[in-house]
Scaffold this active site. Structure first.
Site, PDB file in Angstrom:
ATOM      1  N   CYS A 197      41.650  43.387  35.907  1.00 19.37           N
ATOM      2  CA  CYS A 197      41.739  44.682  35.231  1.00 19.37           C
ATOM      3  C   CYS A 197      41.129  45.764  36.122  1.00 19.37           C
ATOM      4  CB  CYS A 197      41.023  44.635  33.890  1.00 19.37           C
ATOM      5  SG  CYS A 197      41.756  43.425  32.787  1.00 19.37           S
ATOM      6  N   CYS A 206      26.308  35.069  26.072  1.00 18.17           N
ATOM      7  CA  CYS A 206      27.627  35.494  26.549  1.00 18.17           C
ATOM      8  C   CYS A 206      28.019  34.587  27.718  1.00 18.17           C
ATOM      9  CB  CYS A 206      27.532  36.956  26.977  1.00 18.17           C
ATOM     10  SG  CYS A 206      29.057  37.584  27.671  1.00 18.17           S
ATOM     11  N   CYS A 224      38.088  36.275  38.139  1.00 19.42           N
ATOM     12  CA  CYS A 224      39.136  36.320  37.112  1.00 19.42           C
ATOM     13  C   CYS A 224      40.467  36.679  37.761  1.00 19.42           C
ATOM     14  CB  CYS A 224      38.781  37.355  36.054  1.00 19.42           C
ATOM     15  SG  CYS A 224      40.022  37.446  34.737  1.00 19.42           S
ATOM     16  N   CYS A 234      37.238  46.461  35.843  1.00 23.16           N
ATOM     17  CA  CYS A 234      36.319  45.336  35.627  1.00 23.16           C
ATOM     18  C   CYS A 234      35.790  44.776  36.947  1.00 23.16           C
ATOM     19  CB  CYS A 234      37.038  44.237  34.848  1.00 23.16           C
ATOM     20  SG  CYS A 234      36.059  42.742  34.673  1.00 23.16           S
ATOM     21  N   GLY A 257      35.756  36.010  33.542  1.00 22.78           N
ATOM     22  CA  GLY A 257      36.949  35.174  33.412  1.00 22.78           C
ATOM     23  C   GLY A 257      37.712  35.366  32.114  1.00 22.78           C
ATOM     24  N   CYS A 311      30.307  42.751  32.638  1.00 25.66           N
ATOM     25  CA  CYS A 311      30.941  41.580  33.177  1.00 25.66           C
ATOM     26  C   CYS A 311      31.132  41.651  34.703  1.00 25.66           C
ATOM     27  CB  CYS A 311      32.223  41.543  32.391  1.00 25.66           C
ATOM     28  SG  CYS A 311      33.647  40.813  32.908  1.00 25.66           S
ATOM     29  N   SER A 314      41.277  42.174  23.785  1.00 22.52           N
ATOM     30  CA  SER A 314      40.984  43.406  24.522  1.00 22.52           C
ATOM     31  C   SER A 314      42.270  44.188  24.724  1.00 22.52           C
ATOM     32  CB  SER A 314      40.383  43.055  25.889  1.00 22.52           C
ATOM     33  OG  SER A 314      39.185  42.333  25.729  1.00 22.52           O
ATOM     34  N   GLU A 367      27.599  34.304  36.028  1.00 27.29           N
ATOM     35  CA  GLU A 367      26.658  35.063  35.226  1.00 27.29           C
ATOM     36  C   GLU A 367      26.705  34.585  33.787  1.00 27.29           C
ATOM     37  OE1 GLU A 367      27.702  39.181  37.567  1.00 27.29           O
ATOM     38  OE2 GLU A 367      28.079  38.990  35.433  1.00 27.29           O
ATOM     39  N   HIS A 414      42.506  48.148  25.131  1.00 31.41           N
ATOM     40  CA  HIS A 414      42.205  49.240  26.086  1.00 31.41           C
ATOM     41  C   HIS A 414      43.259  50.343  26.175  1.00 31.41           C
ATOM     42  CE1 HIS A 414      39.220  46.369  27.070  1.00 31.41           C
ATOM     43  NE2 HIS A 414      39.949  45.654  27.882  1.00 31.41           N
TER      44      HIS A 414
HETATM   45  N1  SAH Z   1      38.606  38.265  29.960  1.00 31.60           N
HETATM   46  C1  SAH Z   1      38.238  38.482  28.626  1.00 31.60           C
HETATM   47  C2  SAH Z   1      36.778  38.224  28.347  1.00 31.60           C
HETATM   48  C3  SAH Z   1      35.778  38.771  29.333  1.00 31.60           C
HETATM   49  S1  SAH Z   1      35.604  40.507  29.449  1.00 31.60           S
HETATM   50  C4  SAH Z   1      38.649  39.878  28.175  1.00 31.60           C
HETATM   51  O1  SAH Z   1      38.980  40.684  29.038  1.00 31.60           O
HETATM   52  O2  SAH Z   1      38.655  40.105  26.968  1.00 31.60           O
HETATM   53  C5  SAH Z   1      34.830  40.949  27.925  1.00 31.60           C
HETATM   54  C6  SAH Z   1      34.971  42.421  27.574  1.00 31.60           C
HETATM   55  O3  SAH Z   1      34.193  43.243  28.469  1.00 31.60           O
HETATM   56  C7  SAH Z   1      36.405  42.917  27.676  1.00 31.60           C
HETATM   57  O4  SAH Z   1      36.780  43.605  26.515  1.00 31.60           O
HETATM   58  C8  SAH Z   1      36.342  43.837  28.868  1.00 31.60           C
HETATM   59  O5  SAH Z   1      37.290  44.840  28.789  1.00 31.60           O
HETATM   60  C9  SAH Z   1      34.952  44.383  28.816  1.00 31.60           C
HETATM   61  N2  SAH Z   1      34.481  44.943  30.087  1.00 31.60           N
HETATM   62  C10 SAH Z   1      34.683  44.513  31.339  1.00 31.60           C
HETATM   63  N3  SAH Z   1      34.082  45.319  32.248  1.00 31.60           N
HETATM   64  C11 SAH Z   1      33.484  46.292  31.535  1.00 31.60           C
HETATM   65  C12 SAH Z   1      32.694  47.433  31.882  1.00 31.60           C
HETATM   66  N4  SAH Z   1      32.386  47.720  33.124  1.00 31.60           N
HETATM   67  N5  SAH Z   1      32.236  48.207  30.865  1.00 31.60           N
HETATM   68  C13 SAH Z   1      32.514  47.912  29.578  1.00 31.60           C
HETATM   69  N6  SAH Z   1      33.252  46.864  29.198  1.00 31.60           N
HETATM   70  C14 SAH Z   1      33.727  46.064  30.156  1.00 31.60           C
HETATM   71 FE1  SF4 Z   2      39.362  39.355  33.621  1.00 30.83          FE
HETATM   72 FE2  SF4 Z   2      38.544  40.247  31.215  1.00 30.83          FE
HETATM   73 FE3  SF4 Z   2      37.642  41.384  33.520  1.00 30.83          FE
HETATM   74 FE4  SF4 Z   2      40.172  41.741  32.767  1.00 30.83          FE
HETATM   75  S1  SF4 Z   2      38.323  42.446  31.653  1.00 30.83           S
HETATM   76  S2  SF4 Z   2      39.474  41.213  34.858  1.00 30.83           S
HETATM   77  S3  SF4 Z   2      40.660  39.769  31.849  1.00 30.83           S
HETATM   78  S4  SF4 Z   2      37.278  39.305  32.834  1.00 30.83           S
END
Ligand code: SAH
Ligand code: SF4
Length: 349
Positions: free
Chosen positions: A116, A105, A112, A119, A167, A339, A220, A92, A222
């Site tokens: 998390c 983006c 990944c 995610c 990723g 993401c 990130s 994506e 959280h």
């Molecule tokens: N792996 C890296 C970059 C990709 S994710 C990272 O985790 O930082 C980019 C951002 O999107 C991260 O801060 C992640 O926590 C957030 N993210 C992922 N899934 C999400 C969701 N469903 N709603 C809001 N933010 C989300």
């Molecule tokens: Fe990977 Fe970032 Fe998603 Fe965590 S939030 S699973 S590090 S893409």
């Protein structure tokens, strides 16, 4: 057999390739113009290269562009592309118009390995790293789609890149850094307009600090305590928050750049007053700001987005402690723009 990708080679590497194939070096520069500035997809279309050179190139090489499998548009001008990259699997990439700028983006991996809890990308598992050229392809493809959709003028271009797609960029460090340099040198995107977002992979933060670049690092978090962080980000639990903050302090001191901390707000999980106060004290004295990301609800997930009043209260605690806070706009909400959501919906290919 798959050929090798020209996309991803630097101007100097393309010059070297031309010399290796018995051509003048400037032919490599011409190829770079075709690939990075004219969006050329086929070697045979590089009409000012000698036919013999094109034939020789074509034996082992391919430009390496993706195909667009699906496009979904949000009401706010955001659009998401599902791409089939040159080396396969679906990824994506998102285009986001803001006043006076256009941002892309970029995904750095298919899936990944961090996984998390909240995610969609992590939930789908890890498939492979993307090559630098496949990252640049996303920026070129988003730019072309934006021109087609009249969101960019015919001579307009992507001005900002955020490595915040699928990723973990610092777990694919070399390819991501090669992409950063290509964006800067070939696509002329300023370093300050490039952001890398990491889940807090400590060795990667030190490595990036030693590269001394003027890009923006987003980390990130959280959670403000290790117990909660371990639940939300289980595969990074060997790095404690104090280690992450120490790495960030080193990064700030070494590069002179302010860090952005991202905090995905999850209803009833990490959105309490106490958590906000703990976050404020964790970040005390650091040259940073916090980007709050209200959770984008994912199909099949038990996590929810907090109510606006709770988000506001969380924000106030940080601001009262002197921390600058931004809140991610709800861009792309209608297009599964969080993401990993679109790839999941389509199923693996
Ligand atoms: N792996 C890296 C970059 C990709 S994710 C990272 O985790 O930082 C980019 C951002 O999107 C991260 O801060 C992640 O926590 C957030 N993210 C992922 N899934 C999400 C969701 N469903 N709603 C809001 N933010 C989300
Ligand atoms: Fe990977 Fe970032 Fe998603 Fe965590 S939030 S699973 S590090 S893409």
């Amino acid at each position: 057999m798959l050929k090798k990708m020209l996309l991803g080679l630097t101007g100097d590497q393309l010059k070297g390739l031309a010399a290796d194939l018995g051509e003048k070096e400037f032919r490599g520069k011409q190829a770079a113009d075709w690939i990075y500035r004219r969006g050329c997809r086929r070697i045979d279309d590089m009409t000012d290269l000698p036919a013999q050179f094109r034939i020789k190139l074509d034996e082992l090489w391919e430009v390496g562009r993706s195909s667009v499998e699906k496009i979904s548009s949000g009401r706010d001008g955001t659009f998401k592309l599902l791409l089939l990259p040159y080396y396969g699997e679906l990824v994506e990439t998102v285009g986001m118009p803001y006043e006076g700028r256009f941002s892309c983006c970029v995904s750095t991996q298919v899936g990944c390995p961090v996984g998390c809890a909240f995610c969609a990308t992590g939930a789908g598992g890890f498939k492979r790293n993307l090559a630098a050229g496949e990252m640049i392809d996303q920026v070129l493809t988003v730019g072309e789609a934006a021109v087609r959709e009249k969101m960019l003028a015919a001579d307009g271009r992507v001005s900002h890149v955020v490595f915040m797609g699928m990723g973990e960029p610092l777990l694919n460090y070399d390819a991501t850094m090669a992409a950063v340099h290509l964006l800067n040198e070939e696509l002329k995107i300023g370093m300050r307009n490039i952001t890398i977002s990491t889940i807090g992979y400590v060795p990667g933060i030190y490595r990036l600090a030693s590269a001394s670049l003027q890009l923006t690092l987003a980390v990130s978090l959280h959670a403000a305590g290790d117990g909660l962080r371990r639940k939300l980000v289980p595969n990074m639990s060997r790095y404690l928050l104090k280690d992450i903050i120490a790495a960030c302090r080193h990064y700030i001191n070494h590069t002179g750049r302010r860090i952005t901390f991202e905090y995905c707000l999850l209803k009833g999980v990490n959105d309490s007053h106490a958590e906000a106060a703990a976050l404020a004290s964790l970040l005390k004295g650091l040259n940073c700001h916090v980007n709050l990301i209200p959770f984008n609800e994912v199909q099949g997930s038990d996590y929810r987005r907090p109510d606006p009043a709770v988000i506001m209260a969380f924000r106030r605690v940080l601001e009262t402690s002197g921390i600058t806070v931004t809140q991610r706009e709800q861009k792309g909400a209608g297009i599964q723009a969080a993401c990993g959501q679109l790839r999941r919906q389509s199923g693996p290919k």
